[in-house]
Design a protein around this motif. Structure first.
Motif, PDB file in Angstrom:
ATOM      1  N   GLY A 347       0.805  -0.883   0.519  1.00  0.00           N
ATOM      2  CA  GLY A 347       0.225  -0.278   0.096  1.00  0.00           C
ATOM      3  C   GLY A 347       0.678   0.893   0.359  1.00  0.00           C
ATOM      4  N   MET A 348       2.162   1.486  -0.795  1.00  0.00           N
ATOM      5  CA  MET A 348       3.246   2.940  -0.002  1.00  0.00           C
ATOM      6  C   MET A 348       2.510   2.845  -1.445  1.00  0.00           C
ATOM      7  N   ALA A 349       2.979   4.305  -1.024  1.00  0.00           N
ATOM      8  CA  ALA A 349       3.076   5.601  -2.353  1.00  0.00           C
ATOM      9  C   ALA A 349       4.155   6.250  -2.269  1.00  0.00           C
ATOM     10  N   ASN A 350       4.303   7.373  -3.720  1.00  0.00           N
ATOM     11  CA  ASN A 350       5.542   7.939  -3.687  1.00  0.00           C
ATOM     12  C   ASN A 350       5.903   8.640  -2.754  1.00  0.00           C
ATOM     13  N   GLY A 351       6.778   9.487  -2.044  1.00  0.00           N
ATOM     14  CA  GLY A 351       7.779   9.934  -1.579  1.00  0.00           C
ATOM     15  C   GLY A 351       7.227   9.254  -0.120  1.00  0.00           C
ATOM     16  N   GLN A 352       6.989   7.798   0.274  1.00  0.00           N
ATOM     17  CA  GLN A 352       6.606   7.527   1.658  1.00  0.00           C
ATOM     18  C   GLN A 352       8.227   6.526   1.664  1.00  0.00           C
ATOM     19  N   TYR A 353       8.489   6.772   3.068  1.00  0.00           N
ATOM     20  CA  TYR A 353       9.419   5.281   3.642  1.00  0.00           C
ATOM     21  C   TYR A 353       9.497   4.976   4.972  1.00  0.00           C
ATOM     22  N   ALA A 354       9.397   3.431   5.049  1.00  0.00           N
ATOM     23  CA  ALA A 354       8.803   3.098   6.289  1.00  0.00           C
ATOM     24  C   ALA A 354      10.099   1.734   7.145  1.00  0.00           C
ATOM     25  N   GLY A 355       9.372   1.755   7.941  1.00  0.00           N
ATOM     26  CA  GLY A 355      10.341   0.443   8.850  1.00  0.00           C
ATOM     27  C   GLY A 355      11.784   0.470  10.040  1.00  0.00           C
ATOM     28  N   LEU A 356      12.287   0.029   9.872  1.00  0.00           N
ATOM     29  CA  LEU A 356      13.088   0.077  11.710  1.00  0.00           C
ATOM     30  C   LEU A 356      13.906   1.433  11.844  1.00  0.00           C
ATOM     31  N   CYS A 357      14.190   1.800  12.794  1.00  0.00           N
ATOM     32  CA  CYS A 357      14.856   2.340  12.809  1.00  0.00           C
ATOM     33  C   CYS A 357      15.463   3.540  14.848  1.00  0.00           C
ATOM     34  N   SER A 361      20.627  10.751  20.662  1.00  0.00           N
ATOM     35  CA  SER A 361      20.772  12.532  20.450  1.00  0.00           C
ATOM     36  C   SER A 361      21.044  11.883  18.955  1.00  0.00           C
ATOM     37  N   THR A 362      21.573  10.682  18.617  1.00  0.00           N
ATOM     38  CA  THR A 362      21.758  10.816  16.885  1.00  0.00           C
ATOM     39  C   THR A 362      20.115   9.484  16.419  1.00  0.00           C
ATOM     40  N   TYR A 363      20.040   8.686  15.027  1.00  0.00           N
ATOM     41  CA  TYR A 363      19.601   8.548  14.729  1.00  0.00           C
ATOM     42  C   TYR A 363      20.519   7.459  13.379  1.00  0.00           C
ATOM     43  N   SER A 364      19.691   6.164  13.385  1.00  0.00           N
ATOM     44  CA  SER A 364      19.600   5.556  12.109  1.00  0.00           C
ATOM     45  C   SER A 364      18.428   5.076  12.193  1.00  0.00           C
ATOM     46  N   THR A 365      18.020   4.430  10.469  1.00  0.00           N
ATOM     47  CA  THR A 365      16.621   4.492   9.664  1.00  0.00           C
ATOM     48  C   THR A 365      16.757   2.827   8.617  1.00  0.00           C
ATOM     49  N   PHE A 366      16.188   1.996   8.143  1.00  0.00           N
ATOM     50  CA  PHE A 366      16.205   1.271   7.247  1.00  0.00           C
ATOM     51  C   PHE A 366      14.939   1.157   7.415  1.00  0.00           C
ATOM     52  N   GLY A 367      15.149   0.996   5.693  1.00  0.00           N
ATOM     53  CA  GLY A 367      13.798   0.176   5.154  1.00  0.00           C
ATOM     54  C   GLY A 367      13.460   0.806   3.792  1.00  0.00           C
ATOM     55  N   VAL A 368      11.831   0.954   3.473  1.00  0.00           N
ATOM     56  CA  VAL A 368      12.071   0.551   2.359  1.00  0.00           C
ATOM     57  C   VAL A 368      11.060   1.749   1.659  1.00  0.00           C
ATOM     58  N   LYS A 369      11.483   2.363   0.532  1.00  0.00           N
ATOM     59  CA  LYS A 369      11.394   4.012   0.504  1.00  0.00           C
ATOM     60  C   LYS A 369      10.695   4.081  -1.131  1.00  0.00           C
ATOM     61  N   GLN A 370       9.433   4.789  -1.239  1.00  0.00           N
ATOM     62  CA  GLN A 370       8.832   4.511  -2.769  1.00  0.00           C
ATOM     63  C   GLN A 370       9.088   5.670  -3.541  1.00  0.00           C
TER      64      GLN A 370
END
Length: 464
Positions: A347-357, A361-370
């Motif tokens: 069900g993802m759309a253009n501009g969407q990004y979803a996953g684990l993070c 104070s800092t961050y990392s994200t890992f997932g699928v971007k459309q």
């Protein structure tokens, strides 16, 4: 709210604050503006056949709730005083039923032009209002806070901490009168490099033994950890830890369990199959969620997360901190930790990004971007993106692994069996008075469009 049968093994049983907007609109999904300035240290007490929780924030003042069962339901939060520059409160019920409230004004106090004044108030019988004309300063010293009040064997004991040449140490004063005069004693020595500012409070078991449960004032990437120390009463003073020749305690890092329970030990809940109509207690939203953008009922057995734009989406720096509806748990510090989730991305759309993070104070994200109808695997380590794998199926399995040192790595699978490492390593961090959080995120930097269905989340913790 945590529950234990032996003071060592714990489980989550409820949340006192279910609607953060009752504290401040800055804690809502459309503000996300209170990192490090949300709920500060509070207290839980039992009297008048109820459990009572009081806490404060540095900007919004003090709040309370009560319940007949700590597992809930808890009464909606009630603000007892709107004020700023105060912290570390505790309620107290005297033998005659009179309620008191103690807290620190860490800002400059107009009463004496000093900081870190500890004030004592009487409260109304329902515990919902301070009697302001009863205000009295009962102590002031450098950094004095972490307040608790007790009455033991007819004496009033005021527990607090202050900063001296050693660092932040635990202090106590006692008196026959709640307003003093007070005798005062240091209860522990501290090595700031190792002990990390122990503070919190005393407790007594049903067999009469006393212990000190502390959450340390500073921490590494795992956050403010909890320790349990023995307490030895010497001449009417509760000395914390190993008693020295000066009758002041020292930190104890290993000791016998205070309660031997033959039943299966409790443990912090982690896994979720998303097959209930409410989220289990281990989950916490990063800020109050946008309620119409998530559901456990629209696709039974899945958590549906609708994507919407973060605050100021045109600035792509640190978007995860401004994105709404990120669902999180605490990252534990053990020899091996592994969190895996399966997500339906059809069900993802253009501009969407979803996953684990992960974030603090800092961050990392890992997932699928459309983008332009094409889905790719993306790893973002504090703004440094890695993108190279195109995803063609409707499901993706994502995994985060970290160990005792907090070195995190990610992996993915398209069949749920074979996992392939992706991206470089990420060091989990400490920030805003807390440690790293692991979460499930979903946002769209272009428009409110698209969704993902999270099938399950499995979080394995090696407790060895």
């Amino acid at each position: 709210m945590l529950h234990s049968k032996d003071l060592v093994n714990w489980e989550s049983i409820s949340h006192v604050a279910n609607d953060l907007t009752r504290i401040s609109p800055e804690l809502n999904w459309d503000k996300t503006n209170c990192y490090g300035r949300g709920i500060w240290a509070g207290s839980i007490r039992y009297y008048k056949n109820k459990f009572w929780v009081y806490f404060g924030t540095p900007d919004d003042g003090f709040f309370m709730s009560s319940a007949t069962n700590p597992a809930g339901p808890w009464k909606p939060l009630h603000q007892i005083w709107k004020v700023n520059g105060w912290n570390d409160c505790c309620s107290f019920c005297d033998d005659d039923g009179q309620l008191y409230f103690i807290a620190t004004n860490f800002a400059l106090d107009p009463k004496n032009n000093k900081k870190y004044n500890i004030h004592l108030f009487k409260m109304t019988p329902d515990g919902k209002r301070l009697i302001m004309e009863s205000d009295s300063i009962i102590h002031q010293s450098h950094g004095s806070e972490s307040n608790k009040l007790y009455k033991i064997n007819g004496l009033y004991y005021h527990f607090f901490s202050e900063v001296n040449s050693e660092g932040r140490v635990i202090m106590m004063e006692r008196s026959k009168n709640i307003y003093g005069p007070w005798e005062i004693k240091q209860l522990n020595h501290v090595d700031p490099k190792k002990d990390r500012e122990p503070n919190q409070g005393l407790l007594q078991t049903v067999t009469g033994e006393w212990h000190f449960l502390t959450h340390h004032g500073t921490g590494s990437w795992e956050g403010r950890v909890v320790s349990l120390l023995p307490v030895t009463w010497i001449k009417g003073w509760p000395i914390i830890g190993k008693v020295g020749s000066d009758t002041i305690g020292n930190m104890v890092w290993r000791d016998k369990k205070p309660i031997i329970d033959s039943r299966t030990p409790l443990k912090i809940q982690t896994d979720d199959e998303f097959n209930a109509t409410t989220l289990p207690v281990q989950w916490e939203w990063n800020y109050q969620p946008r309620k119409e953008k998530w559901s456990l009922t629209e696709h039974y057995g899945f958590l549906r997360l609708y994507a919407f734009t973060p605050i100021n989406p045109s600035d792509n720096r640190n978007l995860i901190f401004r994105a709404g509806n990120t669902l999180t748990q605490r990252s534990m510090r053990t020899t091996r930790n592994e969190a895996t989730t399966k997500i339906d991305i059809s069900g993802m759309a253009n501009g969407q990004y979803a996953g684990l993070c992960h974030y603090a104070s800092t961050y990392s994200t890992f997932g699928v971007k459309q983008t332009d109808g094409i889905r790719t695997l993306v790893y973002d380590n504090n703004g440094k993106d890695t993108t190279c794998i195109r995803i063609v199926g409707n499901s993706i399995w994502l995994k985060s692994i970290w160990g005792y040192e907090g070195i995190n790595s990610y992996a993915y699978s398209t069949d749920g069996k074979t996992f392939i490492p992706f991206g470089d390593i990420y060091q989990l961090t400490w920030g805003n008075y807390r440690g790293d959080r692991i979460g499930i995120f979903n946002f769209n930097a272009k428009e409110d469009k698209g969704f993902v269905d999270v099938d399950w989340f499995h979080y394995e913790i090696d407790n060895k």
